[in-house]
Design an enzyme around this catalytic site. Structure first.
Site, short mmCIF file in Angstrom:
data_model
loop_
_atom_site.label_atom_id
_atom_site.label_comp_id
_atom_site.label_asym_id
_atom_site.label_seq_id
_atom_site.Cartn_x
_atom_site.Cartn_y
_atom_site.Cartn_z
N SER A 9 0.85 -1.19 0.00
CA SER A 9 0.00 0.00 0.00
C SER A 9 0.89 1.24 0.00
O SER A 9 1.56 1.53 0.99
CB SER A 9 -0.91 0.02 1.23
N HIS A 34 -1.22 -1.34 -4.25
CA HIS A 34 -2.49 -0.96 -3.62
C HIS A 34 -2.54 0.56 -3.48
O HIS A 34 -1.67 1.17 -2.86
CB HIS A 34 -2.61 -1.66 -2.27
N ASP A 36 -4.71 3.65 -2.27
CA ASP A 36 -5.82 4.04 -1.39
C ASP A 36 -6.32 5.44 -1.70
O ASP A 36 -5.59 6.42 -1.56
CB ASP A 36 -5.34 4.01 0.07
N MET A 38 -8.91 8.33 -0.65
CA MET A 38 -9.76 8.78 0.47
C MET A 38 -10.22 10.21 0.20
O MET A 38 -9.48 11.01 -0.34
CB MET A 38 -8.96 8.74 1.77
N HIS A 68 -8.28 1.19 -4.33
CA HIS A 68 -9.25 0.99 -3.25
C HIS A 68 -9.94 2.32 -3.01
O HIS A 68 -9.36 3.24 -2.44
CB HIS A 68 -8.49 0.50 -2.00
N MET A 70 -12.18 4.69 -1.19
CA MET A 70 -12.88 4.99 0.07
C MET A 70 -13.48 6.37 -0.13
O MET A 70 -13.05 7.37 0.47
CB MET A 70 -11.89 4.94 1.23
N MET A 139 -11.76 -5.58 5.18
CA MET A 139 -11.02 -4.60 5.98
C MET A 139 -10.77 -5.19 7.35
O MET A 139 -11.70 -5.67 8.01
CB MET A 139 -11.83 -3.31 6.14
N ASP A 177 -6.93 -6.13 4.29
CA ASP A 177 -6.34 -4.79 4.28
C ASP A 177 -6.39 -4.18 5.68
O ASP A 177 -7.48 -3.93 6.22
CB ASP A 177 -7.13 -3.93 3.29
N GLY A 199 1.11 -1.97 4.23
CA GLY A 199 1.61 -0.60 4.14
C GLY A 199 2.76 -0.38 5.09
O GLY A 199 3.93 -0.61 4.75
C1 DX5 Z 1 -6.63 1.85 5.35
C2 DX5 Z 1 -6.08 1.53 3.99
C3 DX5 Z 1 -4.96 0.56 3.96
C4 DX5 Z 1 -3.69 0.99 4.64
C5 DX5 Z 1 -3.09 -0.21 5.28
O1 DX5 Z 1 -7.82 2.56 5.23
O2 DX5 Z 1 -7.11 1.00 3.17
O3 DX5 Z 1 -4.69 0.12 2.65
O4 DX5 Z 1 -2.77 1.59 3.79
O5 DX5 Z 1 -2.01 0.21 6.02
P1 DX5 Z 1 -1.27 -0.68 7.09
O6 DX5 Z 1 -0.71 -1.88 6.38
O7 DX5 Z 1 -0.23 0.24 7.60
O8 DX5 Z 1 -2.29 -1.07 8.14
ZN ZN Z 2 -6.70 -0.04 1.22
#
Ligand code: DX5
Ligand code: ZN
Length: 228
Positions: A9, A34, A36, A38, A68, A70, A139, A177, A199
């Site tokens: 990520s 990946h 993300d 947001m 992904h 969000m 998640m 994730d 991540g």
């Molecule tokens: C959280 C994200 C993840 C995040 C995971 O909302 O969707 O993809 O980057 O990060 P780690 O591996 O640090 O939990």
């Molecule tokens: Zn994610």
């Protein structure tokens, strides 16, 4: 050995050197990037849009990119991310009025489709659309931030989704994730996941090769445990 897809990520990457850092995790053995997205509306954080994905493609990142979303609403952004070079587009069912229509949009735009379920989102969202999914994302933290702790309730949910996929003889990627680390990845794989978003558990180390080698070793253990 069955294929495990590691999905670094880039939320935890060095944003000032995003292209370089992304290439580095691919060279170290990452399978999917990946990405993300947001929006400070569906989740309380703000990250990257399609322009950044396009820049990564222009930088010659050719690995599959797993977007992904969000964000709420979802549909307007799908053609934009597809055009920018997304491979997978995953969304949350609570973020769209018409789940099936959103899935159709993803497919029509030439991408693979994923559905993301939050820790308390029930599995019956999978009913009626299972065959249309290429990926199910569970998640294991509340979405919005990297570096949170893995919620153990995910193990049971994973086993249930793995059963549903296998019972229907479907080839759907089961992705986890949030809070995935070297010390829990084997247990996560043993519970049925075959794709792992990672991540902070990867980017906090300076030597990506070494940590990915260790992760692969853990996954090998999980695999041999599951066939004995
Ligand atoms: C959280 C994200 C993840 C995040 C995971 O909302 O969707 O993809 O980057 O990060 P780690 O591996 O640090 O939990
Ligand atoms: Zn994610």
């Amino acid at each position: 050995m069955k294929k495990f897809f590691l999905a670094p990520s880039i939320l935890s990457a060095d944003f000032a050197r995003l292209g370089e850092d992304t290439q580095k995790v691919i060279d170290a053995g990452g399978d999917l990037i990946h990405f993300d997205v947001m929006d400070n509306h569906y989740v309380p954080n703000l990250t990257m849009g399609p322009m950044i994905l396009e820049s990564l493609r222009n930088y010659n990142i050719i690995a599959p990119i797993d977007v992904h979303l969000m964000v709420k609403p979802v549909d307007n952004l799908i053609p934009q991310f597809a055009k920018a070079g997304a491979t997978f587009i995953t969304f949350h069912p609570e973020a769209t009025e018409h789940i099936e229509r959103t899935l159709q949009l993803i497919k029509e735009s030439g991408c693979k489709a994923g559905l993301a379920l939050n820790p308390t989102t029930p599995l019956n969202f999978l009913d009626y659309i299972l065959e249309k999914l290429d990926l199910i994302l569970l998640m294991s933290v509340n979405p919005g931030f990297g570096n949170q702790s893995f919620l153990p309730s995910t193990f049971n949910k994973l086993r249930q989704v793995r059963k549903i996929i296998d019972k229907n003889f479907l080839d759907i990627i089961l992705q986890v994730d949030g809070g995935v680390k070297l010390d829990n990845i084997a247990e996560i794989a043993f519970s049925g996941a075959n794709s792992f978003v990672i991540g902070s558990g990867l980017f906090k180390y300076s030597n990506y090769d070494l940590i990915i080698k260790k992760i692969r070793k853990e996954l090998k253990h999980a695999h041999s445990r599951s066939i004995h």
